[in-house]
Scaffold this motif. Structure first.
Motif, mmCIF file in Angstrom:
data_model
loop_
_atom_site.group_PDB
_atom_site.id
_atom_site.type_symbol
_atom_site.label_atom_id
_atom_site.label_comp_id
_atom_site.label_asym_id
_atom_site.label_seq_id
_atom_site.Cartn_x
_atom_site.Cartn_y
_atom_site.Cartn_z
ATOM 1 N N ARG A 192 42.816 36.296 53.128
ATOM 2 C CA ARG A 192 43.137 36.688 51.754
ATOM 3 C C ARG A 192 43.441 35.472 50.898
ATOM 4 N N SER A 193 44.168 34.487 51.477
ATOM 5 C CA SER A 193 44.499 33.291 50.697
ATOM 6 C C SER A 193 43.266 32.436 50.428
ATOM 7 N N ARG A 194 42.308 32.435 51.350
ATOM 8 C CA ARG A 194 41.081 31.657 51.147
ATOM 9 C C ARG A 194 40.087 32.355 50.230
ATOM 10 N N HIS A 195 40.171 33.687 50.141
ATOM 11 C CA HIS A 195 39.244 34.473 49.318
ATOM 12 C C HIS A 195 40.027 35.442 48.429
ATOM 13 N N PRO A 196 40.772 34.919 47.462
ATOM 14 C CA PRO A 196 41.628 35.796 46.647
ATOM 15 C C PRO A 196 40.860 36.731 45.722
ATOM 16 N N THR A 197 39.589 36.473 45.473
ATOM 17 C CA THR A 197 38.847 37.306 44.532
ATOM 18 C C THR A 197 38.142 38.482 45.186
ATOM 19 N N ILE A 198 38.164 38.551 46.508
ATOM 20 C CA ILE A 198 37.555 39.684 47.207
ATOM 21 C C ILE A 198 38.499 40.865 47.136
ATOM 22 N N ASP A 199 37.938 42.056 47.040
ATOM 23 C CA ASP A 199 38.725 43.286 46.997
ATOM 24 C C ASP A 199 39.794 43.254 48.094
ATOM 25 N N PRO A 200 41.057 43.425 47.738
ATOM 26 C CA PRO A 200 42.146 43.333 48.728
ATOM 27 C C PRO A 200 42.055 44.342 49.870
ATOM 28 N N SER A 201 41.321 45.440 49.659
ATOM 29 C CA SER A 201 41.202 46.425 50.735
ATOM 30 C C SER A 201 40.276 45.953 51.852
ATOM 31 N N ILE A 202 39.481 44.915 51.584
ATOM 32 C CA ILE A 202 38.585 44.359 52.597
ATOM 33 C C ILE A 202 39.311 43.225 53.304
ATOM 34 N N THR A 203 39.575 43.422 54.578
ATOM 35 C CA THR A 203 40.261 42.398 55.366
ATOM 36 C C THR A 203 39.289 41.782 56.365
ATOM 37 N N LEU A 204 39.672 40.647 56.895
ATOM 38 C CA LEU A 204 38.845 39.977 57.893
ATOM 39 C C LEU A 204 38.649 40.865 59.116
ATOM 40 N N SER A 205 39.681 41.559 59.533
ATOM 41 C CA SER A 205 39.557 42.419 60.714
ATOM 42 C C SER A 205 38.576 43.568 60.465
ATOM 43 N N LYS A 206 38.531 44.102 59.243
ATOM 44 C CA LYS A 206 37.575 45.166 58.924
ATOM 45 C C LYS A 206 36.147 44.619 58.906
ATOM 46 N N ILE A 207 35.959 43.423 58.380
ATOM 47 C CA ILE A 207 34.641 42.793 58.372
ATOM 48 C C ILE A 207 34.176 42.546 59.805
ATOM 49 N N ARG A 208 35.057 42.022 60.638
ATOM 50 C CA ARG A 208 34.702 41.750 62.032
ATOM 51 C C ARG A 208 34.355 43.028 62.794
ATOM 52 N N LYS A 209 35.079 44.109 62.525
ATOM 53 C CA LYS A 209 34.811 45.379 63.194
ATOM 54 C C LYS A 209 33.441 45.902 62.806
ATOM 55 N N VAL A 210 33.109 45.828 61.533
ATOM 56 C CA VAL A 210 31.797 46.287 61.074
ATOM 57 C C VAL A 210 30.695 45.441 61.713
ATOM 58 N N LYS A 211 30.909 44.144 61.791
ATOM 59 C CA LYS A 211 29.914 43.272 62.412
ATOM 60 C C LYS A 211 29.736 43.604 63.895
ATOM 61 N N SER A 212 30.828 43.906 64.584
ATOM 62 C CA SER A 212 30.695 44.252 66.004
ATOM 63 C C SER A 212 29.947 45.574 66.163
#
Length: 197
Positions: A22-42
């Motif tokens: 979140r600190s590295r990508h403050p402009t991305i929708d806050p509801s999208i987290t790294l863990s959610k992105i990783r889960k979708v990729k898996s």
């Protein structure tokens, strides 16, 4: 015996990674987290493996999905000093699985060699099974996502090759050459330049 490495609960580690993202990508929708992105990729990778799709197809789907997440997230000024205020990202917590499925569908269509007709149906069934998204919704959003990707499905290799290498690493390949064999991958033979004297 003791350990000098402090124990960290998985939930704390997940939270810290999401906060760092979140600190590295403050402009991305806050509801999208790294863990959610990783889960979708898996999930994308699991579908690809079950159908024995090319690894590059999953890598392309990853790249498309990330492009959608970043779409419209940059705020600043262009070269002429004009404001480029963004609109919100087309990917949200609620539609992330749908968008990922459409990305995989587009990657499948552009990257897979000609397959038997039943393979497309199998892809739709696997996406429905893993992502809980209806085939109808995937088909209805296909053109919208294609437009959001600016009708450009042939990405330069620097945009998808890191994903390709990451997937190979997860599957215990040493490098790209081990997976592909002796075939050269995206290499261009240096062309002879004529020297004008």
């Amino acid at each position: 015996m003791g350990s000098v490495i402090q124990y960290t609960r998985p939930s704390d580690l997940k939270r810290e990674l999401n906060e760092h993202f979140r600190s590295r990508h403050p402009t991305i929708d806050p509801s999208i987290t790294l863990s959610k992105i990783r889960k979708v990729k898996s999930d994308i990778l699991a579908i690809s493996e079950e159908l024995d799709l090319e690894i590059s197809t999953a890598a392309l789907a990853y790249a498309y999905f990330e492009k959608l997440i970043l779409k419209g997230s940059w705020k600043g000024k262009d070269g002429q000093g004009l404001s480029t205020e963004s609109t919100s990202s087309p990917v949200t917590k609620e539609n992330r699985k749908l968008m990922a499925c459409v990305c995989l569908l587009l990657a499948y269509k552009v990257n897979e060699p000609k397959r038997p007709p039943g393979e497309f149906t199998a892809l739709m069934k696997q996406m429905t099974k893993h992502m809980y998204v209806s085939a109808k919704d995937i088909k209805e959003h296909e053109f919208q996502v294609f437009a959001l990707l600016e009708f450009n499905l042939y990405l330069p290799r620097q945009e998808f090759l890191p994903h390709f290498e990451q997937i190979l690493y997860r599957q215990d390949y040493i490098n790209v050459q081990e997976y592909l064999g002796e075939d050269e991958f995206y290499s261009v033979a240096p062309q002879q330049r004529k020297v004008v004297e």
